[in-house]
Write a protein that holds these residues in place. Structure first.
Motif, PDB file in Angstrom:
ATOM      1  N   GLU A   1      16.898 -15.267   8.374  1.00  0.00           N
ATOM      2  CA  GLU A   1      17.666 -16.288   9.060  1.00  0.00           C
ATOM      3  C   GLU A   1      16.787 -17.500   9.292  1.00  0.00           C
ATOM      4  N   GLY A   2      17.454 -18.627   9.523  1.00  0.00           N
ATOM      5  CA  GLY A   2      16.714 -19.851   9.763  1.00  0.00           C
ATOM      6  C   GLY A   2      17.534 -20.843  10.564  1.00  0.00           C
ATOM      7  N   SER A   3      16.831 -21.735  11.240  1.00  0.00           N
ATOM      8  CA  SER A   3      17.477 -22.781  12.028  1.00  0.00           C
ATOM      9  C   SER A   3      17.757 -23.993  11.161  1.00  0.00           C
ATOM     10  N   VAL A   4      18.916 -24.565  11.377  1.00  0.00           N
ATOM     11  CA  VAL A   4      19.344 -25.781  10.695  1.00  0.00           C
ATOM     12  C   VAL A   4      19.652 -26.797  11.783  1.00  0.00           C
ATOM     13  N   HIS A   5      19.025 -27.959  11.711  1.00  0.00           N
ATOM     14  CA  HIS A   5      19.243 -29.020  12.698  1.00  0.00           C
ATOM     15  C   HIS A   5      20.129 -30.074  12.036  1.00  0.00           C
ATOM     16  N   VAL A   6      21.365 -30.184  12.516  1.00  0.00           N
ATOM     17  CA  VAL A   6      22.324 -31.108  11.913  1.00  0.00           C
ATOM     18  C   VAL A   6      22.013 -32.522  12.403  1.00  0.00           C
ATOM     19  N   LEU A   7      21.706 -33.398  11.462  1.00  0.00           N
ATOM     20  CA  LEU A   7      21.310 -34.764  11.796  1.00  0.00           C
ATOM     21  C   LEU A   7      22.474 -35.742  11.701  1.00  0.00           C
TER      22      LEU A   7
ATOM     23  N   ALA B   1      10.184 -24.086   7.870  1.00  0.00           N
ATOM     24  CA  ALA B   1       9.166 -23.668   8.828  1.00  0.00           C
ATOM     25  C   ALA B   1       8.580 -24.882   9.544  1.00  0.00           C
ATOM     26  N   GLU B   2       8.039 -24.638  10.717  1.00  0.00           N
ATOM     27  CA  GLU B   2       7.426 -25.713  11.505  1.00  0.00           C
ATOM     28  C   GLU B   2       6.363 -26.434  10.674  1.00  0.00           C
ATOM     29  N   ASN B   3       6.367 -27.737  10.731  1.00  0.00           N
ATOM     30  CA  ASN B   3       5.468 -28.613   9.968  1.00  0.00           C
ATOM     31  C   ASN B   3       5.719 -28.558   8.457  1.00  0.00           C
ATOM     32  N   GLN B   4       6.795 -27.919   8.040  1.00  0.00           N
ATOM     33  CA  GLN B   4       7.166 -27.876   6.623  1.00  0.00           C
ATOM     34  C   GLN B   4       8.661 -28.155   6.450  1.00  0.00           C
ATOM     35  N   GLU B   5       9.280 -28.737   7.485  1.00  0.00           N
ATOM     36  CA  GLU B   5      10.709 -29.012   7.411  1.00  0.00           C
ATOM     37  C   GLU B   5      11.012 -30.026   6.323  1.00  0.00           C
ATOM     38  N   THR B   6      12.151 -29.832   5.710  1.00  0.00           N
ATOM     39  CA  THR B   6      12.647 -30.789   4.723  1.00  0.00           C
ATOM     40  C   THR B   6      14.014 -31.296   5.183  1.00  0.00           C
TER      41      THR B   6
ATOM     42  N   GLY C   1      11.015 -34.298   1.488  1.00  0.00           N
ATOM     43  CA  GLY C   1      10.049 -33.912   2.507  1.00  0.00           C
ATOM     44  C   GLY C   1       9.086 -32.824   2.087  1.00  0.00           C
ATOM     45  N   LEU C   2       9.217 -32.324   0.862  1.00  0.00           N
ATOM     46  CA  LEU C   2       8.227 -31.364   0.371  1.00  0.00           C
ATOM     47  C   LEU C   2       6.888 -32.080   0.269  1.00  0.00           C
ATOM     48  N   ARG C   3       5.846 -31.427   0.671  1.00  0.00           N
ATOM     49  CA  ARG C   3       4.525 -32.060   0.732  1.00  0.00           C
ATOM     50  C   ARG C   3       3.875 -32.133  -0.650  1.00  0.00           C
ATOM     51  N   ALA C   4       3.573 -33.331  -1.086  1.00  0.00           N
ATOM     52  CA  ALA C   4       2.959 -33.546  -2.401  1.00  0.00           C
ATOM     53  C   ALA C   4       1.564 -32.934  -2.483  1.00  0.00           C
ATOM     54  N   ASP C   5       0.879 -32.783  -1.340  1.00  0.00           N
ATOM     55  CA  ASP C   5      -0.481 -32.233  -1.344  1.00  0.00           C
ATOM     56  C   ASP C   5      -0.510 -30.705  -1.314  1.00  0.00           C
ATOM     57  N   ASP C   6       0.650 -30.072  -1.304  1.00  0.00           N
ATOM     58  CA  ASP C   6       0.737 -28.611  -1.312  1.00  0.00           C
ATOM     59  C   ASP C   6       0.313 -28.110  -2.699  1.00  0.00           C
TER      60      ASP C   6
END
Length: 146
Positions: free
Chosen positions: A56-62, A76-81, A103-108
């Motif tokens: 399961e996961g949280s979805v924040h409706v913007l 995940a925290e600090n990896q949200e897209t 929002g995927l991190r290019a440096d990953d």
């Protein structure tokens, strides 16, 4: 490096039916997640559950614009897209659904694999949506094996 992923698919249904399939957790359960704790409305945090994967996961409706657009953040925290689902009604019988995730991190160091996995996931979800809305198929969801 641009890490945004975009996937599009034509669904042979009007935008209001496609929109309702996304925002109504009872309809969403036929093609995507097993359940959700509520309708997608701006400012809400919803829990989506995949029973088949015990996840399961949280979805924040913007943002939600009826029959046109849904924007949410997840991950995940600090990896949200940020996911933007845009509905473009072609006529009263078809809608183009566009899903963009940013929002995927290019440096990953795993960025290429993550982008491929996310793209695969969006193509699969839209295929399940198409099967559900156009043909009443609700048994495609959660069939993808990794």
């Amino acid at each position: 490096m641009d890490t945004q992923i975009t996937t599009k698919m034509k669904i042979s249904k009007p935008a209001h039916e496609v929109y309702e399939a996304f925002v109504n957790p009872e309809k969403m359960a036929n093609f995507w997640f097993s359940s959700g704790t509520g309708r997608m409305e701006p400012g809400k945090t919803i829990i989506w559950r995949y029973d088949e994967y015990n996840a399961e996961g949280s979805v924040h409706v913007l943002e939600v614009e009826e029959n046109k657009k849904i924007v949410f953040s997840w991950g995940a925290e600090n990896q949200e897209t940020i996911v933007t689902i845009t509905l473009k009604e072609m006529d009263d019988t078809s809608t183009v659904v566009e899903v963009s995730e940013s929002g995927l991190r290019a440096d990953d160091p795993e960025i290429v694999n993550k982008m491929i996995q996310q793209k695969e996931g969006w193509v699969y979800m839209l295929t399940c949506l198409k099967g559900y809305l156009e043909n009443g198929m609700s048994n495609l969801r959660a069939s993808l094996v990794h």
